[in-house]
Design an enzyme around this catalytic site. Structure first.
Site, PDB file in Angstrom:
ATOM      1  N   ASP A   8       0.861  -1.182   0.000  1.00 55.29           N
ATOM      2  CA  ASP A   8       0.000   0.000   0.000  1.00 55.29           C
ATOM      3  C   ASP A   8       0.901   1.237   0.000  1.00 55.29           C
ATOM      4  OD1 ASP A   8       0.837   0.360   2.611  1.00 55.29           O
ATOM      5  OD2 ASP A   8      -1.159   0.238   3.514  1.00 55.29           O
ATOM      6  N   CYS A  64       2.903  -3.256   4.043  1.00 54.57           N
ATOM      7  CA  CYS A  64       2.070  -2.110   4.426  1.00 54.57           C
ATOM      8  C   CYS A  64       2.785  -1.434   5.596  1.00 54.57           C
ATOM      9  CB  CYS A  64       0.635  -2.525   4.751  1.00 54.57           C
ATOM     10  SG  CYS A  64       0.401  -3.530   6.235  1.00 54.57           S
ATOM     11  N   GLY A  65       2.095  -0.591   6.352  1.00 54.59           N
ATOM     12  CA  GLY A  65       2.781   0.111   7.425  1.00 54.59           C
ATOM     13  C   GLY A  65       3.341  -0.843   8.471  1.00 54.59           C
ATOM     14  N   THR A  66       2.501  -1.789   8.893  1.00 53.66           N
ATOM     15  CA  THR A  66       2.910  -2.747   9.925  1.00 53.66           C
ATOM     16  C   THR A  66       3.095  -4.158   9.401  1.00 53.66           C
ATOM     17  OG1 THR A  66       0.596  -3.218  10.395  1.00 53.66           O
ATOM     18  CG2 THR A  66       1.651  -1.472  11.713  1.00 53.66           C
ATOM     19  N   GLY A  69      -2.242  -5.561   8.617  1.00 51.68           N
ATOM     20  CA  GLY A  69      -3.507  -5.518   7.874  1.00 51.68           C
ATOM     21  C   GLY A  69      -3.434  -6.306   6.581  1.00 51.68           C
ATOM     22  N   HIS A  97       8.582 -24.031   9.396  1.00 56.12           N
ATOM     23  CA  HIS A  97       7.487 -24.657  10.139  1.00 56.12           C
ATOM     24  C   HIS A  97       6.118 -24.401   9.528  1.00 56.12           C
ATOM     25  CE1 HIS A  97       9.765 -25.214  14.237  1.00 56.12           C
ATOM     26  NE2 HIS A  97      10.463 -25.634  13.192  1.00 56.12           N
ATOM     27  N   HIS A 132       5.366 -30.899  10.532  1.00 55.53           N
ATOM     28  CA  HIS A 132       4.766 -29.612  10.169  1.00 55.53           C
ATOM     29  C   HIS A 132       3.782 -29.762   9.004  1.00 55.53           C
ATOM     30  CE1 HIS A 132       7.613 -27.938  12.924  1.00 55.53           C
ATOM     31  NE2 HIS A 132       8.620 -28.441  12.240  1.00 55.53           N
TER      32      HIS A 132
HETATM   33  C1  RB5 Z   1      -2.021   2.723   6.393  1.00 59.65           C
HETATM   34  O1  RB5 Z   1      -2.036   3.947   7.038  1.00 59.65           O
HETATM   35  C2  RB5 Z   1      -1.830   1.598   7.399  1.00 59.65           C
HETATM   36  O2  RB5 Z   1      -2.953   1.460   8.184  1.00 59.65           O
HETATM   37  C3  RB5 Z   1      -1.508   0.322   6.688  1.00 59.65           C
HETATM   38  O3  RB5 Z   1      -0.361   0.497   5.911  1.00 59.65           O
HETATM   39  C4  RB5 Z   1      -1.204  -0.887   7.561  1.00 59.65           C
HETATM   40  O4  RB5 Z   1      -0.241  -0.578   8.523  1.00 59.65           O
HETATM   41  C5  RB5 Z   1      -2.353  -1.589   8.123  1.00 59.65           C
HETATM   42  O5  RB5 Z   1      -2.215  -2.660   8.764  1.00 59.65           O
END
Ligand code: RB5
Length: 151
Positions: A8, A64-66, A69, A97, A132
């Site tokens: 994203d 994505c950011g984390t 998501g 695994h 596994h």
């Molecule tokens: C976008 O702002 C952020 O929410 C997305 O990249 C992600 O981290 C969601 O899990």
């Protein structure tokens, strides 16, 4: 080896770094977007990369950011095992695994150098199978039989 990759808006810069490294190592890259910093919804990208992984039998990378998501979204699709990895150990375990077929990375969590080490480890580690494999079979059973969390 083909790698399907997508991100994203939060993962755009890291995706470019990963693609540069993949190409330098002669991987064939299928870039599923996004291609600009305009805000997009990560489930749409997860859907595109998962489709490539399932139709080509290739490995996927989602950013994505984390990483959270986009991996949650990808894991809604039958046959996808997406693992968020924040270090080399979890990247290795995700392959050995869990036979993960998509690596998810958080661009706001890891720096470029660590992200590239995570990618290298993930791509260079094989599934151990054995006990596994039975657990992966049970994940497949859940995909087919436990959609609504009822027996
Ligand atoms: C976008 O702002 C952020 O929410 C997305 O990249 C992600 O981290 C969601 O899990």
């Amino acid at each position: 080896m083909v790698i399907a990759i997508g991100c994203d808006h939060a993962g755009l810069a890291l995706k470019k770094e990963i693609i540069n490294w993949l190409k330098s190592e002669d991987y064939e890259v299928v870039d599923c977007g996004t291609f600009s910093e305009e805000s997009v919804d990560y489930p749409d990208i997860a859907y595109e990369v998962a489709g490539q992984v399932l139709s080509r039998g290739c490995t996927g990378i989602l950013i994505c950011g984390t990483g959270i998501g986009i991996s949650i979204a990808a894991n809604k699709i039958d046959g996808i095992r997406a693992a968020v990895c924040e270090n080399e150990f979890t990247a290795r375990m995700a392959r050995q695994h869990n036979d993960a077929n998509i690596l998810a990375v958080g661009a706001r969590v890891v720096g470029t150098g660590l992200a590239l080490e995570i990618v290298k480890t993930f791509l260079n580690t094989d599934f151990e199978a054995g006990r596994h494999a039975r657990r992966i079979e049970k994940i497949h059973w859940l995909e087919k039989n436990a959609e609504r969390g009822v027996n």
